[in-house]
Write a protein that holds these residues in place. Sequence first.
Motif, short mmCIF file in Angstrom:
data_model
loop_
_atom_site.label_atom_id
_atom_site.label_comp_id
_atom_site.label_asym_id
_atom_site.label_seq_id
_atom_site.Cartn_x
_atom_site.Cartn_y
_atom_site.Cartn_z
N TYR A 5 0.84 -1.20 0.00
CA TYR A 5 0.00 0.00 0.00
C TYR A 5 0.88 1.25 0.00
CZ TYR A 5 -3.87 -3.06 1.38
OH TYR A 5 -4.81 -4.05 1.44
N ILE A 6 0.47 2.22 -0.80
CA ILE A 6 1.07 3.56 -0.75
C ILE A 6 0.00 4.51 -0.26
CG2 ILE A 6 2.14 5.44 -2.04
CD1 ILE A 6 3.00 3.32 -4.11
N ILE A 7 0.30 5.24 0.81
CA ILE A 7 -0.62 6.22 1.37
C ILE A 7 -0.08 7.60 1.04
CG2 ILE A 7 -1.74 7.07 3.47
CD1 ILE A 7 -0.96 4.31 4.75
N VAL A 8 -0.88 8.42 0.38
CA VAL A 8 -0.45 9.77 0.02
C VAL A 8 -1.05 10.75 1.02
CG1 VAL A 8 -0.44 11.56 -1.75
CG2 VAL A 8 -0.38 9.14 -2.42
N GLY A 9 -0.20 11.29 1.88
CA GLY A 9 -0.65 12.25 2.89
C GLY A 9 -0.58 11.68 4.29
N ALA A 10 0.25 12.30 5.13
CA ALA A 10 0.42 11.82 6.51
C ALA A 10 -0.32 12.72 7.48
CB ALA A 10 1.90 11.75 6.88
N VAL A 29 4.05 -1.08 3.86
CA VAL A 29 3.31 0.17 3.72
C VAL A 29 4.30 1.32 3.53
CG1 VAL A 29 1.68 1.76 4.83
CG2 VAL A 29 1.48 -0.72 5.22
N CYS A 30 3.97 2.22 2.60
CA CYS A 30 4.76 3.44 2.41
C CYS A 30 3.83 4.64 2.62
CB CYS A 30 5.36 3.50 1.02
SG CYS A 30 6.41 4.96 0.75
N LEU A 31 4.25 5.56 3.49
CA LEU A 31 3.48 6.78 3.79
C LEU A 31 4.25 7.97 3.25
CD1 LEU A 31 1.11 8.18 5.31
CD2 LEU A 31 2.57 8.19 7.34
N LEU A 32 3.61 8.77 2.39
CA LEU A 32 4.23 9.93 1.77
C LEU A 32 3.70 11.22 2.39
CD1 LEU A 32 3.87 8.95 -2.01
CD2 LEU A 32 5.75 8.40 -0.44
N GLU A 33 4.61 12.12 2.75
CA GLU A 33 4.22 13.43 3.27
C GLU A 33 5.04 14.51 2.58
OE1 GLU A 33 2.98 16.74 4.73
OE2 GLU A 33 1.90 14.87 5.15
N ALA A 34 4.36 15.50 2.03
CA ALA A 34 5.05 16.58 1.32
C ALA A 34 5.81 17.50 2.27
CB ALA A 34 4.04 17.40 0.52
N GLY A 35 5.34 17.60 3.51
CA GLY A 35 5.98 18.48 4.48
C GLY A 35 7.08 17.81 5.26
N PRO A 36 7.61 18.51 6.29
CA PRO A 36 8.72 18.00 7.08
C PRO A 36 8.25 17.16 8.27
CG PRO A 36 8.23 20.22 7.76
CD PRO A 36 7.28 19.91 6.63
N PRO A 37 9.17 16.58 9.03
CA PRO A 37 8.81 15.95 10.31
C PRO A 37 8.21 16.99 11.27
CG PRO A 37 11.02 15.31 9.63
CD PRO A 37 10.61 16.43 8.72
N ASP A 38 7.48 16.50 12.26
CA ASP A 38 6.77 17.39 13.19
C ASP A 38 7.65 17.75 14.39
OD1 ASP A 38 6.66 14.72 14.00
OD2 ASP A 38 4.83 15.01 15.15
N THR A 39 8.79 18.38 14.13
CA THR A 39 9.74 18.68 15.20
C THR A 39 9.57 20.09 15.78
OG1 THR A 39 11.33 19.34 13.49
CG2 THR A 39 11.48 17.09 14.33
N ALA A 253 -4.97 10.16 0.95
CA ALA A 253 -5.35 10.75 2.23
C ALA A 253 -4.75 12.15 2.31
CB ALA A 253 -4.87 9.89 3.39
N ALA A 254 -4.79 12.85 1.18
CA ALA A 254 -4.15 14.16 1.07
C ALA A 254 -5.09 15.30 1.41
CB ALA A 254 -3.59 14.36 -0.34
N GLY A 255 -6.32 14.98 1.80
CA GLY A 255 -7.24 16.00 2.27
C GLY A 255 -8.16 16.55 1.20
N THR A 256 -9.02 17.44 1.62
CA THR A 256 -10.08 17.97 0.76
C THR A 256 -9.55 18.77 -0.41
OG1 THR A 256 -11.69 17.92 2.56
CG2 THR A 256 -12.10 19.50 0.80
#
Length: 530
Positions: A5-10, A29-39, A253-256
């Motif tokens: 599975y590839i999930i687009v949007g974390a 499973v691979c999860l893709l996020e366009a933004g950075p880590p939540d640091t 899962a990239a949102g509306t």
Amino acid sequence: MEFDYIIVGAGSAGCVLANRLSADPGIRVCLLEAGPPDTSPLIHTPVGVAAILPTRHVNWAFHTVAQPGLGGRLGGRLGYQPRGKVLGGSSSINGMVYIRGHRSDFDDWQALGNDGWSYEDVLPYFRKSERHHKGSTDFHGADGELHVSPAHRHPATEAFVAAGRMARHRYNPDFNGEDQEGVGYYDVTIRDGRRWSAASAFLNPARRRSNLTVLTGARARRILLEGKRAVGVELTLNGSRVSIKARKEVLLAAGTFGSPHLLMLSGIGPSAELQPQGIAVQHELPGVGQNLRDHPDVVLCYRSTDTSLLGVSLGGSLKMGKAVVDYVRHRRGPLSSNCAEAGAFLKTRPELERPDIQLHSVIGAVDDHNRKLHWGHGFSCHVCVLRPKSVGSVGLNSADPAADPRIDPNLLAHDDDVQTLLRGYRITREILAQSPMGRFGLKDLYSQDLHSDEQLIELLRRRTDTIYHPVGTCKMGHDETAVVDDRLRVHGLEGLRVIDASIMPTLVGGNTNAATYMIAERGAEWLASA
């Protein structure tokens, strides 16, 4: 690279999906996020939302096209649409209010032909995610990963609830319980004084699993198709184009805004939207990007003489310095607040069957998404229309995946929305005029001498915008404008689902984050049994 599975949007949905699917060690499973880590510390300190919303820090900070309904005499304004660009998505930048919506909202989904989406069907999935501070009840879960806690209570918050009761609105101890109507305190997704985002709750515990790969700074460019089957995703990673394959399914899962945008970039959507951008139509699906719904919201903004409220002053700075020390040591005090600590769900007409407005009481003066700052201290109260009749759309500005989507929420286009917001504004002013609020010395910044309908409607058109609840652009259903079926599979394609707030056929009566978690729980279960 190849995964099951590839999930687009974390974001909220993507983190739940990554957790649930990777729980099976035999699934990659691979999860893709366009933004950075939540640091960023602004994410994890609840009051940091006030600094994130007006900036591009971990925030897409989209703008809409000009909105005729928001113009007033000055002409159409551009609306502002903050969305999370970071692990956790918008759950990392939102107001942390945990509201599911009215039970009838989900029965409405069922009545539209979406089998298995009634309130009785979805309640177990709300409970599954939840670790509620009151423990397990008929309405709440105690074993989930999502900590749901009582909000911090500033004296002004307590005064707001008392004022609401004095204005003849009943007290409601649980907006997610038997009945929604009334005034009361919000539950929030905060744990021990820190934001408890989707990344904190669902993704971080799963990242130790060797079968889960999380890629940040990974911007999806298009879905790879072989005929009518999705087989992977092309993305930009570290400045290079990369293609990864999905043996089972691609999950959007990239949102509306993000999910319909990626579908259209991939040639999936209405030809009238794709062809002007030079995008070849791979699969005609006219509903993609349509049915955008959002809660129009106006903020009553007040200056206050009370320096314990959020703001900027010499005396307030000294108090805030002490609050910082208290927060660092004990994770308590005003920095542990989500700012919107209480609110109400009210009917603007007695004959209504359910509330049609929602209030958020805020312990600071929030003006233009906190982009306009005032010297001193303040208080504000949001009022929004829960089921607006105005409907908008999301489209393309360009075939370039790096370009923002075209967002047109069409706010206040329908006069019924204007009239509901007007009645809500008057109700809110009546609450804030009650004696419990008197000690805070509130001075109305914008409507002090405005009383007629004409004057107030002009004000509403000048000051209304979103309260960050867009849904509906990949609508679930079976009519000609539906994008996914009631198991969230994209109509006419194989190996592709949309699992996020964009599938909601109608808005829920309240904040949308909790319902997004529920949608992901449902989707994950169907995938596990597929």
